[in-house]
Write a protein that holds these residues in place. Structure first.
Motif, PDB file in Angstrom:
ATOM      1  N   ILE A 124       3.403 -41.696 -23.949  1.00 17.31           N
ATOM      2  CA  ILE A 124       4.636 -42.488 -23.898  1.00 17.31           C
ATOM      3  C   ILE A 124       5.697 -41.770 -23.069  1.00 17.31           C
ATOM      4  O   ILE A 124       6.351 -42.378 -22.213  1.00 17.31           O
ATOM      5  CB  ILE A 124       5.148 -42.766 -25.329  1.00 17.31           C
ATOM      6  CG1 ILE A 124       4.174 -43.690 -26.068  1.00 17.31           C
ATOM      7  CG2 ILE A 124       6.558 -43.350 -25.311  1.00 17.31           C
ATOM      8  CD1 ILE A 124       4.351 -43.705 -27.582  1.00 17.31           C
ATOM      9  N   ALA A 125       5.854 -40.471 -23.299  1.00 15.95           N
ATOM     10  CA  ALA A 125       6.882 -39.691 -22.600  1.00 15.95           C
ATOM     11  C   ALA A 125       6.629 -39.599 -21.102  1.00 15.95           C
ATOM     12  O   ALA A 125       7.561 -39.319 -20.335  1.00 15.95           O
ATOM     13  CB  ALA A 125       6.980 -38.294 -23.211  1.00 15.95           C
ATOM     14  N   SER A 126       5.405 -39.860 -20.670  1.00 15.88           N
ATOM     15  CA  SER A 126       5.091 -39.768 -19.247  1.00 15.88           C
ATOM     16  C   SER A 126       5.573 -40.990 -18.456  1.00 15.88           C
ATOM     17  O   SER A 126       5.533 -40.982 -17.224  1.00 15.88           O
ATOM     18  CB  SER A 126       3.578 -39.574 -19.047  1.00 15.88           C
ATOM     19  OG  SER A 126       2.865 -40.776 -19.317  1.00 15.88           O
ATOM     20  N   TYR A 127       6.058 -42.006 -19.134  1.00 15.48           N
ATOM     21  CA  TYR A 127       6.514 -43.221 -18.469  1.00 15.48           C
ATOM     22  C   TYR A 127       8.026 -43.194 -18.274  1.00 15.48           C
ATOM     23  O   TYR A 127       8.770 -42.669 -19.097  1.00 15.48           O
ATOM     24  CB  TYR A 127       6.080 -44.467 -19.255  1.00 15.48           C
ATOM     25  CG  TYR A 127       4.629 -44.768 -18.992  1.00 15.48           C
ATOM     26  CD1 TYR A 127       4.259 -45.643 -17.978  1.00 15.48           C
ATOM     27  CD2 TYR A 127       3.636 -44.125 -19.706  1.00 15.48           C
ATOM     28  CE1 TYR A 127       2.922 -45.884 -17.699  1.00 15.48           C
ATOM     29  CE2 TYR A 127       2.294 -44.362 -19.438  1.00 15.48           C
ATOM     30  CZ  TYR A 127       1.953 -45.240 -18.428  1.00 15.48           C
ATOM     31  OH  TYR A 127       0.623 -45.466 -18.146  1.00 15.48           O
ATOM     32  N   ARG A 128       8.444 -43.786 -17.175  1.00 14.16           N
ATOM     33  CA  ARG A 128       9.849 -43.790 -16.790  1.00 14.16           C
ATOM     34  C   ARG A 128      10.748 -44.364 -17.877  1.00 14.16           C
ATOM     35  O   ARG A 128      11.861 -43.878 -18.096  1.00 14.16           O
ATOM     36  CB  ARG A 128      10.020 -44.571 -15.491  1.00 14.16           C
ATOM     37  CG  ARG A 128      11.413 -44.478 -14.908  1.00 14.16           C
ATOM     38  CD  ARG A 128      11.465 -45.080 -13.523  1.00 14.16           C
ATOM     39  NE  ARG A 128      10.849 -46.388 -13.500  1.00 14.16           N
ATOM     40  CZ  ARG A 128      11.471 -47.516 -13.225  1.00 14.16           C
ATOM     41  NH1 ARG A 128      12.736 -47.508 -12.908  1.00 14.16           N
ATOM     42  NH2 ARG A 128      10.838 -48.670 -13.227  1.00 14.16           N
ATOM     43  N   ALA A 129      10.311 -45.388 -18.575  1.00 12.57           N
ATOM     44  CA  ALA A 129      11.135 -46.008 -19.622  1.00 12.57           C
ATOM     45  C   ALA A 129      11.466 -45.019 -20.736  1.00 12.57           C
ATOM     46  O   ALA A 129      12.453 -45.192 -21.439  1.00 12.57           O
ATOM     47  CB  ALA A 129      10.434 -47.235 -20.211  1.00 12.57           C
ATOM     48  N   ALA A 130      10.650 -43.985 -20.882  1.00 11.02           N
ATOM     49  CA  ALA A 130      10.886 -42.978 -21.932  1.00 11.02           C
ATOM     50  C   ALA A 130      11.428 -41.676 -21.358  1.00 11.02           C
ATOM     51  O   ALA A 130      11.486 -40.663 -22.053  1.00 11.02           O
ATOM     52  CB  ALA A 130       9.589 -42.722 -22.698  1.00 11.02           C
ATOM     53  N   LYS A 131      11.847 -41.707 -20.092  1.00  6.64           N
ATOM     54  CA  LYS A 131      12.360 -40.501 -19.449  1.00  6.64           C
ATOM     55  C   LYS A 131      13.503 -39.918 -20.276  1.00  6.64           C
ATOM     56  O   LYS A 131      14.396 -40.627 -20.715  1.00  6.64           O
ATOM     57  CB  LYS A 131      12.848 -40.805 -18.038  1.00  6.64           C
ATOM     58  CG  LYS A 131      13.311 -39.595 -17.290  1.00  6.64           C
ATOM     59  CD  LYS A 131      13.742 -39.919 -15.887  1.00  6.64           C
ATOM     60  CE  LYS A 131      14.182 -38.631 -15.212  1.00  6.64           C
ATOM     61  NZ  LYS A 131      14.512 -38.819 -13.831  1.00  6.64           N
ATOM     62  N   GLY A 132      13.456 -38.623 -20.478  1.00  7.60           N
ATOM     63  CA  GLY A 132      14.490 -37.945 -21.249  1.00  7.60           C
ATOM     64  C   GLY A 132      14.150 -37.782 -22.718  1.00  7.60           C
ATOM     65  O   GLY A 132      14.908 -37.182 -23.465  1.00  7.60           O
ATOM     66  N   LEU A 133      13.003 -38.314 -23.151  1.00  7.07           N
ATOM     67  CA  LEU A 133      12.583 -38.147 -24.549  1.00  7.07           C
ATOM     68  C   LEU A 133      12.342 -36.677 -24.827  1.00  7.07           C
ATOM     69  O   LEU A 133      11.634 -36.001 -24.088  1.00  7.07           O
ATOM     70  CB  LEU A 133      11.307 -38.956 -24.805  1.00  7.07           C
ATOM     71  CG  LEU A 133      10.687 -38.811 -26.190  1.00  7.07           C
ATOM     72  CD1 LEU A 133      11.632 -39.348 -27.280  1.00  7.07           C
ATOM     73  CD2 LEU A 133       9.349 -39.544 -26.256  1.00  7.07           C
ATOM     74  N   MET A 134      12.951 -36.174 -25.898  1.00 10.16           N
ATOM     75  CA  MET A 134      12.780 -34.780 -26.296  1.00 10.16           C
ATOM     76  C   MET A 134      11.759 -34.716 -27.422  1.00 10.16           C
ATOM     77  O   MET A 134      12.037 -35.164 -28.537  1.00 10.16           O
ATOM     78  CB  MET A 134      14.121 -34.196 -26.780  1.00 10.16           C
ATOM     79  CG  MET A 134      15.159 -34.086 -25.677  1.00 10.16           C
ATOM     80  SD  MET A 134      16.762 -33.531 -26.307  1.00 10.16           S
ATOM     81  CE  MET A 134      17.452 -35.097 -26.860  1.00 10.16           C
ATOM     82  N   LEU A 135      10.583 -34.216 -27.115  1.00  5.44           N
ATOM     83  CA  LEU A 135       9.497 -34.140 -28.096  1.00  5.44           C
ATOM     84  C   LEU A 135       9.375 -32.745 -28.664  1.00  5.44           C
ATOM     85  O   LEU A 135       9.482 -31.752 -27.940  1.00  5.44           O
ATOM     86  CB  LEU A 135       8.155 -34.482 -27.441  1.00  5.44           C
ATOM     87  CG  LEU A 135       7.804 -35.939 -27.232  1.00  5.44           C
ATOM     88  CD1 LEU A 135       6.447 -36.043 -26.533  1.00  5.44           C
ATOM     89  CD2 LEU A 135       7.799 -36.711 -28.524  1.00  5.44           C
ATOM     90  N   GLU A 136       9.109 -32.680 -29.958  1.00  6.57           N
ATOM     91  CA  GLU A 136       8.696 -31.455 -30.627  1.00  6.57           C
ATOM     92  C   GLU A 136       7.341 -31.762 -31.244  1.00  6.57           C
ATOM     93  O   GLU A 136       7.235 -32.604 -32.130  1.00  6.57           O
ATOM     94  CB  GLU A 136       9.665 -31.099 -31.777  1.00  6.57           C
ATOM     95  CG  GLU A 136      10.846 -30.307 -31.373  1.00  6.57           C
ATOM     96  CD  GLU A 136      11.692 -29.899 -32.579  1.00  6.57           C
ATOM     97  OE1 GLU A 136      11.123 -29.595 -33.659  1.00  6.57           O
ATOM     98  OE2 GLU A 136      12.910 -29.902 -32.423  1.00  6.57           O
ATOM     99  N   ILE A 137       6.306 -31.113 -30.751  1.00  4.57           N
ATOM    100  CA  ILE A 137       4.967 -31.336 -31.278  1.00  4.57           C
ATOM    101  C   ILE A 137       4.699 -30.296 -32.354  1.00  4.57           C
ATOM    102  O   ILE A 137       4.768 -29.091 -32.107  1.00  4.57           O
ATOM    103  CB  ILE A 137       3.894 -31.234 -30.166  1.00  4.57           C
ATOM    104  CG1 ILE A 137       4.237 -32.166 -28.981  1.00  4.57           C
ATOM    105  CG2 ILE A 137       2.525 -31.545 -30.743  1.00  4.57           C
ATOM    106  CD1 ILE A 137       4.235 -33.638 -29.281  1.00  4.57           C
ATOM    107  N   TRP A 138       4.385 -30.758 -33.551  1.00  4.76           N
ATOM    108  CA  TRP A 138       4.094 -29.866 -34.679  1.00  4.76           C
ATOM    109  C   TRP A 138       2.605 -29.792 -34.896  1.00  4.76           C
ATOM    110  O   TRP A 138       1.841 -30.607 -34.821  1.00  4.76           O
ATOM    111  CB  TRP A 138       4.780 -30.330 -35.935  1.00  4.76           C
ATOM    112  CG  TRP A 138       6.276 -30.163 -35.929  1.00  4.76           C
ATOM    113  CD1 TRP A 138       7.075 -29.830 -34.855  1.00  4.76           C
ATOM    114  CD2 TRP A 138       7.174 -30.348 -37.028  1.00  4.76           C
ATOM    115  NE1 TRP A 138       8.396 -29.791 -35.229  1.00  4.76           N
ATOM    116  CE2 TRP A 138       8.490 -30.116 -36.550  1.00  4.76           C
ATOM    117  CE3 TRP A 138       6.981 -30.702 -38.348  1.00  4.76           C
ATOM    118  CZ2 TRP A 138       9.604 -30.218 -37.381  1.00  4.76           C
ATOM    119  CZ3 TRP A 138       8.097 -30.803 -39.157  1.00  4.76           C
ATOM    120  CH2 TRP A 138       9.395 -30.565 -38.661  1.00  4.76           C
TER     121      TRP A 138
END
Length: 138
Positions: A124-138
């Motif tokens: 999802i984060a790789s798509y332009r619509a989600a640009k700027g998403l800050m992910l923390e993978i646990w």
């Protein structure tokens, strides 16, 4: 780093059912917000009184963020692009839709999104619509 953090459904299920994340949840910095989409997913699967009690407390103690009209529109466009790029079946796209809404809600509120669902949220984060998403993978 953002002062707001949203815990994805995967984190809360892992904690409720297997006790995997309590230390990390308790040591979070920032203000916890709850996604209405996450709550809907959790309520759908809540079968035990303790789970329902936990959800009521979550709703009471943390502000709830809801997808905007634009989040909904962007989610459809993002999923259409995923279908085009990846050829995912409708079932897979339906499964991703709530994750996209959670991600877009986090992004539009400037919140970090903590998840243990690396594959779907990195997609999802790789798509332009989600640009700027800050992910923390646990």
């Amino acid at each position: 780093m953002s002062d707001l953090v949203i815990l994805d459904t995967s984190i809360l299920i892992d904690e409720l059912r297997r006790g995997l994340h309590l230390d990390r949840i308790e040591s979070l910095t920032g203000l916890v917000r709850v996604s209405s989409v996450v709550l809907a997913e959790l309520w759908r699967g809540a079968t035990k009184p303790a789970e329902r009690s936990f959800l009521r407390a979550l709703e009471k103690n943390h502000p709830i963020l809801t997808p905007t009209r634009q989040n909904w529109l962007d989610s459809g466009q993002l999923l259409g692009q995923v279908r085009k790029d990846r050829g995912f079946a409708p079932e897979k796209l339906r499964g991703l839709h709530f994750d996209v809404l959670i991600a877009l809600t986090a992004r539009s509120n400037g919140a970090r999104l903590a998840t243990s669902d690396r594959a779907d949220f990195e997609l999802i984060a790789s798509y332009r619509a989600a640009k700027g998403l800050m992910l923390e993978i646990w």
